[in-house]
Every structure is written in C-alpha cells, then in structure tokens.
Design an enzyme around this catalytic site. Structure first.
Site, short mmCIF file in Angstrom:
data_model
loop_
_atom_site.label_atom_id
_atom_site.label_comp_id
_atom_site.label_asym_id
_atom_site.label_seq_id
_atom_site.Cartn_x
_atom_site.Cartn_y
_atom_site.Cartn_z
CG ASP A 16 -2.00 -1.10 1.13
OD1 ASP A 16 -1.96 -1.91 0.19
OD2 ASP A 16 -2.85 -1.16 2.05
CE LYS A 114 -3.91 -4.42 1.26
NZ LYS A 114 -4.66 -3.32 1.94
CB CYS A 159 -2.13 -2.96 5.16
SG CYS A 159 -3.87 -2.45 4.98
C1 VGL Z 1 -4.79 0.55 5.73
C2 VGL Z 1 -6.43 1.30 7.14
C3 VGL Z 1 -7.37 1.21 6.12
C4 VGL Z 1 -3.34 0.21 5.53
C5 VGL Z 1 -5.70 0.44 4.70
O1 VGL Z 1 -2.85 0.18 4.38
O2 VGL Z 1 -2.66 -0.04 6.56
N1 VGL Z 1 -5.16 0.97 6.94
N2 VGL Z 1 -6.99 0.78 4.91
#
Ligand code: VGL
Ligand code: ZN
Length: 213
Positions: A16, A114, A159
C-alpha cells in the site's frame, strides 16, 4: 552483519505505498513518503517483488462517511467483527489510490488489489477481514516456489502487520523491514502489532541489513 541470501525463494511484499497514505492523502500516515527511497534501495536486491494496492469502492463499508452519525477512527461492530471506520481513502481509480510515482520496482510481478468488496475490508494481502475470503496470494507465492517474505510499506500496524501475521499462518518465513514502514498508531495499535508479530515469529530488521554486501 551478513546480508541474507535473496534467492528465487524470497520475495519482497510492498504494501500500500499509495498517495492515500501519504501526507495530504485521504488517510495520511505521518512521514509515509519517507519510506519510498528506502524501499527503492532494498527492492533492487530482490528478484521477486509483489505489490499491494488498497482499492475501495466509494460506498465501502470501512468509510465513516458511509455510516451516518459516525466519525473517522471510531470502531463499530460488523458481522465479521470490529471494524475501525476510516476517512475516505484509496477509492478505485482516483489519484488517492495510485501507487507513489517515485516507487521504482520495474521487476514487480504481481499487484494484489484488496478491499474491493463493498461489505468487507481487507488489511491483509492474504485473507479479507471476514477471515474467510482469500486473495489468492499464498497460493500464487507457493506455486512460484517462494517460502520467505520480506515486508515493507504502509501502515506498519494495519496492512503490514495483518499481512505478516497471515503470511506466518500460511507457513512462510516472514521478516518486516522496520524503517521501510510507517504506522498509523491508533490507541496503541503499533505496540500491539509488534508484540503480535513477535509472538507469531515474525522477524524484524532494518533495511541496512539487506544492503550489506
Ligand atoms: C490501511 C487502514 C485502512 C493500511 C488500509 O494500508 O494499513 N489501513 N486501509
Ligand atoms: Zn483501506
């Protein structure tokens, strides 16, 4: 220190690294952009690289804006368990969801999206938050003969940690590169994430351990 052997059975999982988690993004992680050059340096050492991308529909269940009267960072009960409500972030096909332009991983072989099911979140790159729905990543890695994973990216305590724990549960050797991650740290989530990862046998290193010749 001797650098670990980054052979064909080893893969870097970059979690991410998207504008939504950078300063100015929908769900900014403090100093999130500082990891991009660190990841670029270590990624050059890996033959196998897989990326993840948080990829939500606008009506996603994890967005506080989709729950009238609720505020970001509150937790609600959903059928699959507790869910933190987040600010709107990483909506499909927006700039907020794009990977950082400065990320240099031309050899990356797979991009796992995702969080695309409207009614289920997915912090983990392996199993969605209902703890049932597989992303297919473990089977992909095993089919490619990969047994050892190094993780980096955002956010350490969501994540990255969930992915590391699920990777251990799926039988991989797992190492988190701590200075190639940054955290959200909500209500002690970062300390808990490191404790849970240590208990599960996730190793923790700094990037220079991968760069020593
Ligand atoms: C994430 C919260 C919501 C992350 C993704 O990448 O850690 N955290 N969506
Ligand atoms: Zn998300």
């Amino acid at each position: 220190m001797t650098a670990p052997c980054l052979d064909s059975s080893t893969c870097l999982l970059i979690v991410d690294v998207q504008y939504g988690f950078m300063p100015g993004g929908g769900l900014p992680v403090a100093d999130g952009d500082a990891i991009v050059p660190v990841i670029n340096r270590i990624a050059a050492r890996f033959a196998n690289v897989v990326l993840t991308q948080d990829w939500h529909p606008a009506d996603h269940i994890s967005f506080a804006a989709n729950h009238p009267g609720r505020q970001p960072f509150e937790t609600i009960a959903l059928p699959y368990g507790p869910q933190v409500l987040w600010p709107v972030h990483c909506v499909q096909d927006t700039r907020d969801a794009a990977l950082h332009d400065d990320l240099r991983v031309p050899q990356a072989q797979l991009l796992i999206r995702k969080g695309f099911h409207q009614d289920v979140d997915s912090y983990s790159a392996f199993v969605e938050a209902d703890r049932r729905t597989s992303t297919g990543l473990a089977a992909y890695l095993k089919a490619r003969g990969i047994s050892s994973l190094y993780l980096c990216g955002l956010a350490t305590d969501y994540c990255v940690a969930w992915s590391a724990l699920d990777a251990r549960a799926a039988g991989f050797d797992v190492t988190v590169i701590e200075d190639a991650c940054r955290a959200i740290d909500l209500n002690g989530s970062l300390a808990k994430a490191w404790a849970d990862m240590a208990a599960a046998g996730v190793a923790r290193i700094r990037s220079d351990a991968l760069l020593t010749t």
